[in-house]
Design a protein around this motif. Structure first.
Motif, PDB file in Angstrom:
ATOM      1  N   LEU A  85       0.830  -1.208   0.000  1.00  0.00           N
ATOM      2  CA  LEU A  85       0.000   0.000   0.000  1.00  0.00           C
ATOM      3  C   LEU A  85       0.865   1.259   0.000  1.00  0.00           C
ATOM      4  O   LEU A  85       0.589   2.213  -0.725  1.00  0.00           O
ATOM      5  N   PHE A  86       1.921   1.240   0.808  1.00  0.00           N
ATOM      6  CA  PHE A  86       2.814   2.391   0.844  1.00  0.00           C
ATOM      7  C   PHE A  86       3.504   2.603  -0.495  1.00  0.00           C
ATOM      8  O   PHE A  86       3.613   3.735  -0.977  1.00  0.00           O
ATOM      9  N   LEU A  87       3.977   1.513  -1.109  1.00  0.00           N
ATOM     10  CA  LEU A  87       4.645   1.643  -2.410  1.00  0.00           C
ATOM     11  C   LEU A  87       3.693   2.204  -3.458  1.00  0.00           C
ATOM     12  O   LEU A  87       4.080   3.034  -4.278  1.00  0.00           O
ATOM     13  N   ARG A  88       2.450   1.786  -3.430  1.00  0.00           N
ATOM     14  CA  ARG A  88       1.470   2.315  -4.386  1.00  0.00           C
ATOM     15  C   ARG A  88       1.244   3.800  -4.139  1.00  0.00           C
ATOM     16  O   ARG A  88       1.154   4.593  -5.072  1.00  0.00           O
ATOM     17  N   TYR A  89       1.153   4.191  -2.881  1.00  0.00           N
ATOM     18  CA  TYR A  89       0.993   5.604  -2.534  1.00  0.00           C
ATOM     19  C   TYR A  89       2.206   6.413  -3.007  1.00  0.00           C
ATOM     20  O   TYR A  89       2.063   7.466  -3.622  1.00  0.00           O
TER      21      TYR A  89
ATOM     22  N   ARG B 183       2.302   9.467  -5.782  1.00  0.00           N
ATOM     23  CA  ARG B 183       2.850  10.788  -5.470  1.00  0.00           C
ATOM     24  C   ARG B 183       3.981  11.146  -6.435  1.00  0.00           C
ATOM     25  O   ARG B 183       4.091  12.275  -6.878  1.00  0.00           O
ATOM     26  N   TYR B 184       4.825  10.163  -6.760  1.00  0.00           N
ATOM     27  CA  TYR B 184       5.916  10.400  -7.697  1.00  0.00           C
ATOM     28  C   TYR B 184       5.378  10.786  -9.070  1.00  0.00           C
ATOM     29  O   TYR B 184       5.887  11.718  -9.701  1.00  0.00           O
ATOM     30  N   LYS B 185       4.353  10.090  -9.545  1.00  0.00           N
ATOM     31  CA  LYS B 185       3.800  10.386 -10.865  1.00  0.00           C
ATOM     32  C   LYS B 185       3.279  11.816 -10.944  1.00  0.00           C
ATOM     33  O   LYS B 185       3.305  12.421 -12.011  1.00  0.00           O
ATOM     34  N   LEU B 186       2.841  12.365  -9.833  1.00  0.00           N
ATOM     35  CA  LEU B 186       2.361  13.745  -9.823  1.00  0.00           C
ATOM     36  C   LEU B 186       3.475  14.754 -10.092  1.00  0.00           C
ATOM     37  O   LEU B 186       3.228  15.818 -10.658  1.00  0.00           O
TER      38      LEU B 186
END
Length: 71
Positions: free
Chosen positions: A41-45, A49-52
């Motif tokens: 879940l953290f990696l997906r979050y 955030r990185y993609k933003l």
């Protein structure tokens, strides 16, 4: 608005079903598999955030061998 609520309820049902399958197919206790699940879940979050900000990060990245960084 109503369709968003329906989608959220559908997502919630799918998440609970996935959790039940995880518990059912595993001989691990919730204490043993909660950390890998939380890590995912953290990696997906973090990825979201990185993609933003990816374009902003990559614009200052040095060019190597004459190639422009791909996005």
């Amino acid at each position: 608005m109503l369709s968003n609520q329906i989608n959220i309820r559908k997502l919630e049902a799918e998440l609970w079903e996935s959790a039940d399958l995880l518990r059912e197919g595993s001989n691990k206790t919730s204490q043993e598999y909660c950390m890998p699940v939380l890590a995912l879940l953290f990696l997906r979050y973090a990825y979201s955030r990185y993609k933003l900000v990816e374009k902003e990060i990559l614009k200052d990245r040095p060019v190597r061998n004459g190639r422009v960084p791909s996005m």
